[in-house]
Design a protein around this motif. Structure first.
Motif, PDB file in Angstrom:
ATOM      1  N   ILE A  31       0.813  -1.214   0.000  1.00  0.00           N
ATOM      2  CA  ILE A  31       0.000   0.000   0.000  1.00  0.00           C
ATOM      3  C   ILE A  31       0.851   1.270   0.000  1.00  0.00           C
ATOM      4  CG2 ILE A  31      -2.005  -1.090   1.056  1.00  0.00           C
ATOM      5  CD1 ILE A  31      -1.027   0.244   3.744  1.00  0.00           C
ATOM      6  N   THR A  32       2.157   1.119  -0.168  1.00  0.00           N
ATOM      7  CA  THR A  32       3.078   2.252  -0.095  1.00  0.00           C
ATOM      8  C   THR A  32       2.656   3.406  -0.990  1.00  0.00           C
ATOM      9  OG1 THR A  32       4.853   0.638   0.286  1.00  0.00           O
ATOM     10  CG2 THR A  32       5.508   2.913  -0.190  1.00  0.00           C
ATOM     11  N   ASN A  33       2.360   3.128  -2.240  1.00  0.00           N
ATOM     12  CA  ASN A  33       2.007   4.181  -3.187  1.00  0.00           C
ATOM     13  C   ASN A  33       0.516   4.493  -3.220  1.00  0.00           C
ATOM     14  OD1 ASN A  33       4.708   4.507  -4.052  1.00  0.00           O
ATOM     15  ND2 ASN A  33       4.489   2.702  -5.339  1.00  0.00           N
ATOM     16  N   PHE A  34      -0.270   3.755  -2.437  1.00  0.00           N
ATOM     17  CA  PHE A  34      -1.709   3.958  -2.395  1.00  0.00           C
ATOM     18  C   PHE A  34      -2.134   4.838  -1.224  1.00  0.00           C
ATOM     19  CE2 PHE A  34      -5.991   2.449  -1.042  1.00  0.00           C
ATOM     20  CZ  PHE A  34      -6.707   2.859  -2.168  1.00  0.00           C
ATOM     21  N   ILE A  35      -1.261   5.016  -0.267  1.00  0.00           N
ATOM     22  CA  ILE A  35      -1.609   5.720   0.980  1.00  0.00           C
ATOM     23  C   ILE A  35      -2.234   7.085   0.733  1.00  0.00           C
ATOM     24  CG2 ILE A  35      -0.566   6.827   2.982  1.00  0.00           C
ATOM     25  CD1 ILE A  35       0.761   4.353   3.615  1.00  0.00           C
ATOM     26  N   GLU A  36      -1.640   7.880  -0.126  1.00  0.00           N
ATOM     27  CA  GLU A  36      -2.156   9.231  -0.365  1.00  0.00           C
ATOM     28  C   GLU A  36      -3.457   9.231  -1.173  1.00  0.00           C
ATOM     29  OE1 GLU A  36      -0.971  11.717   1.371  1.00  0.00           O
ATOM     30  OE2 GLU A  36       0.592  10.394   2.141  1.00  0.00           O
TER      31      GLU A  36
END
Length: 84
Positions: A31-36
């Motif tokens: 989810i690293t790039n999905f957080i925002e």
């Protein structure tokens, strides 16, 4: 090809430097790039990073959400562990 993770492996992925992973049922999701992008905000995902988020996920989401985002975020599965 899907990678297999132990719960301990996933637990090491709890911050942005190491990458943020969560478990939902038997799946492991990056989810690293999905957080925002998360409609509920980054704070909630940061709280469950490195952990089994199944209970929280299913409380607020249905199967269509996992079908929509799961394929692009899934990085593997959780390994079965022996219960003695």
């Amino acid at each position: 090809m899907s990678k297999t993770f132990t719960k301990a492996d996933v637990a090491t992925h709890k911050d942005e430097a190491a990458g943020m992973y969560i478990m939902i049922d038997d799946g492991v999701y990056d989810i690293t790039n999905f957080i925002e992008e998360h409609p509920g905000g980054a704070k909630i995902l940061k709280r469950v990073a490195g952990k089994d988020a199944s209970k929280q996920f299913w409380k607020y989401h249905g199967k269509p959400v996992l079908e929509k985002y799961g394929a692009k975020l899934r990085v593997g599965t959780v390994a079965e562990t022996a219960k003695l």
